[in-house]
Scaffold this motif. Sequence first.
Motif, PDB file in Angstrom:
ATOM      1  N   LEU A  92       0.873  -0.906   0.128  1.00 50.72           N
ATOM      2  CA  LEU A  92      -0.325   0.257  -0.220  1.00 50.72           C
ATOM      3  C   LEU A  92       0.890   1.518   0.098  1.00 50.72           C
ATOM      4  O   LEU A  92       1.938   1.640   0.301  1.00 50.72           O
ATOM      5  CB  LEU A  92      -0.962   0.157   1.202  1.00 50.72           C
ATOM      6  CG  LEU A  92      -0.102  -0.269   2.696  1.00 50.72           C
ATOM      7  CD1 LEU A  92      -1.464   0.847   3.964  1.00 50.72           C
ATOM      8  CD2 LEU A  92       0.034  -1.432   3.079  1.00 50.72           C
ATOM      9  N   GLN A  93       0.220   2.046  -0.590  1.00 55.53           N
ATOM     10  CA  GLN A  93       1.086   3.937  -0.318  1.00 55.53           C
ATOM     11  C   GLN A  93      -0.195   4.471   0.367  1.00 55.53           C
ATOM     12  O   GLN A  93      -0.366   4.867   1.275  1.00 55.53           O
ATOM     13  CB  GLN A  93       1.429   4.047  -2.190  1.00 55.53           C
ATOM     14  CG  GLN A  93       2.644   2.919  -2.433  1.00 55.53           C
ATOM     15  CD  GLN A  93       3.259   4.043  -3.203  1.00 55.53           C
ATOM     16  OE1 GLN A  93       2.882   4.790  -4.257  1.00 55.53           O
ATOM     17  NE2 GLN A  93       3.768   2.805  -3.821  1.00 55.53           N
ATOM     18  N   CYS A  94      -1.116   4.587  -0.683  1.00 51.93           N
ATOM     19  CA  CYS A  94      -1.892   5.400   0.355  1.00 51.93           C
ATOM     20  C   CYS A  94      -3.101   5.280   1.058  1.00 51.93           C
ATOM     21  O   CYS A  94      -3.546   6.083   2.302  1.00 51.93           O
ATOM     22  CB  CYS A  94      -2.872   6.999  -0.711  1.00 51.93           C
ATOM     23  SG  CYS A  94      -4.277   6.277  -1.542  1.00 51.93           S
ATOM     24  N   GLY A  95      -3.550   4.140   0.994  1.00 48.47           N
ATOM     25  CA  GLY A  95      -3.995   3.313   1.343  1.00 48.47           C
ATOM     26  C   GLY A  95      -5.856   3.389   1.629  1.00 48.47           C
ATOM     27  O   GLY A  95      -6.606   2.629   2.150  1.00 48.47           O
ATOM     28  N   PHE A  96      -6.026   4.071   0.303  1.00 51.35           N
ATOM     29  CA  PHE A  96      -7.302   4.262  -0.196  1.00 51.35           C
ATOM     30  C   PHE A  96      -7.922   2.494  -0.363  1.00 51.35           C
ATOM     31  O   PHE A  96      -9.126   2.152  -0.478  1.00 51.35           O
ATOM     32  CB  PHE A  96      -7.461   5.266  -1.746  1.00 51.35           C
ATOM     33  CG  PHE A  96      -9.123   5.480  -1.055  1.00 51.35           C
ATOM     34  CD1 PHE A  96      -9.271   7.263  -0.025  1.00 51.35           C
ATOM     35  CD2 PHE A  96      -9.917   5.070  -1.916  1.00 51.35           C
ATOM     36  CE1 PHE A  96     -10.688   7.131  -0.107  1.00 51.35           C
ATOM     37  CE2 PHE A  96     -11.115   5.855  -1.917  1.00 51.35           C
ATOM     38  CZ  PHE A  96     -11.519   6.464  -1.074  1.00 51.35           C
ATOM     39  N   CYS A  97      -7.149   1.960  -1.544  1.00 52.22           N
ATOM     40  CA  CYS A  97      -7.855   0.917  -2.048  1.00 52.22           C
ATOM     41  C   CYS A  97      -7.445  -0.174  -0.871  1.00 52.22           C
ATOM     42  O   CYS A  97      -8.118  -1.232  -1.072  1.00 52.22           O
ATOM     43  CB  CYS A  97      -6.690   0.667  -2.979  1.00 52.22           C
ATOM     44  SG  CYS A  97      -4.896   0.135  -2.638  1.00 52.22           S
ATOM     45  N   CYS A 129      -5.849   0.786  -8.033  1.00 49.80           N
ATOM     46  CA  CYS A 129      -5.453   1.047  -6.995  1.00 49.80           C
ATOM     47  C   CYS A 129      -4.544   2.351  -7.683  1.00 49.80           C
ATOM     48  O   CYS A 129      -4.380   1.883  -9.012  1.00 49.80           O
ATOM     49  CB  CYS A 129      -4.418  -0.177  -6.314  1.00 49.80           C
ATOM     50  SG  CYS A 129      -2.996   1.038  -5.794  1.00 49.80           S
ATOM     51  N   ARG A 130      -4.096   3.510  -7.195  1.00 51.98           N
ATOM     52  CA  ARG A 130      -3.759   4.420  -8.303  1.00 51.98           C
ATOM     53  C   ARG A 130      -2.396   4.050  -7.651  1.00 51.98           C
ATOM     54  O   ARG A 130      -1.881   5.104  -8.060  1.00 51.98           O
ATOM     55  CB  ARG A 130      -4.826   5.721  -8.272  1.00 51.98           C
ATOM     56  CG  ARG A 130      -6.058   5.956  -7.982  1.00 51.98           C
ATOM     57  CD  ARG A 130      -6.369   6.161  -9.427  1.00 51.98           C
ATOM     58  NE  ARG A 130      -7.279   6.673 -10.150  1.00 51.98           N
ATOM     59  CZ  ARG A 130      -7.604   6.761 -11.364  1.00 51.98           C
ATOM     60  NH1 ARG A 130      -6.657   6.660 -12.215  1.00 51.98           N
ATOM     61  NH2 ARG A 130      -8.915   6.693 -11.628  1.00 51.98           N
ATOM     62  N   CYS A 131      -1.544   4.145  -6.894  1.00 49.61           N
ATOM     63  CA  CYS A 131      -0.480   3.906  -6.109  1.00 49.61           C
ATOM     64  C   CYS A 131       0.067   3.010  -7.288  1.00 49.61           C
ATOM     65  O   CYS A 131       1.547   3.659  -6.584  1.00 49.61           O
ATOM     66  CB  CYS A 131      -0.767   4.330  -5.522  1.00 49.61           C
ATOM     67  SG  CYS A 131      -1.574   5.131  -4.438  1.00 49.61           S
ATOM     68  N   THR A 132       0.076   1.811  -6.585  1.00 48.30           N
ATOM     69  CA  THR A 132       1.224   0.686  -6.369  1.00 48.30           C
ATOM     70  C   THR A 132       1.626   0.117  -7.907  1.00 48.30           C
ATOM     71  O   THR A 132       2.698  -0.267  -7.344  1.00 48.30           O
ATOM     72  CB  THR A 132       1.131  -0.072  -5.078  1.00 48.30           C
ATOM     73  OG1 THR A 132      -0.482  -0.695  -6.030  1.00 48.30           O
ATOM     74  CG2 THR A 132       0.076  -0.168  -3.932  1.00 48.30           C
TER      75      THR A 132
END
Length: 153
Positions: A92-97, A129-132
Motif C-alpha cells: 500500500l501507499q496512500c491506503g485508499f484502496c 489502486c492508483r498508487c502501487t
Amino acid sequence: LTLNGSLTSVEIDSRMRLADLLRDKFGLTGTHIGCGTGNCGACTVRINGRTSKSCCVLAVDIDGSSIVTIEGIGDEENLHPVQEAFIEKHGLQCGFCTPGMILSAIQLISDNPAPTEDEIRDSIAGNICRCTGYVKIVEAIKDAAHRMAEVKV
Ligand code: FES
Ligand code: FES
C-alpha cells in the motif's frame, strides 16, 4: 444486522446505500467510497461471507445479514495475517484502496488457499489502486496465502 460480530439495529432512509450506512450511521470509515458506481472496489465489505461492493447495495436489503468491514478483520494489537503481509510487503501507499484489497484477498485465500499470480490478479480485478502499480499488492497477497496456510497447520 450483525455488524463485525455484534447484533445491532438501526432505522434508516429506504434509499440509503450500505456504504453510507456503515460510514455515516456506524462511523466505520474504513469502508471508502471512491467511485460510487461499482467500479473501484474501495467500498468492498463481506455480506454473509462473500465480498460485495457496498456502494451498490441498498442498506434495506441487508436486513438480517452479517456484515464484516475492515474494522472487523483485525486491530492494531491483533492484525489479520493479510494485514501483516500488506504492511511487510509494502502492498500500500496512500491506503485508499487497501481495505477493499484486503477483503478481496481474504475472500480469494479462503476460496483458494494457494492462488497463482494470475488468480491473484483476477481476484483483485475489481479493486483499483492508483498508487502501487499492483506488483507489491500481488506480492503481499502471495505472502498472505503462505501466512494463512501456516496458521491453519
Ligand atoms: Fe463502490 Fe467504487 S465506491 S465500487
Ligand atoms: Fe493508494 Fe492503492 S495505495 S490507491
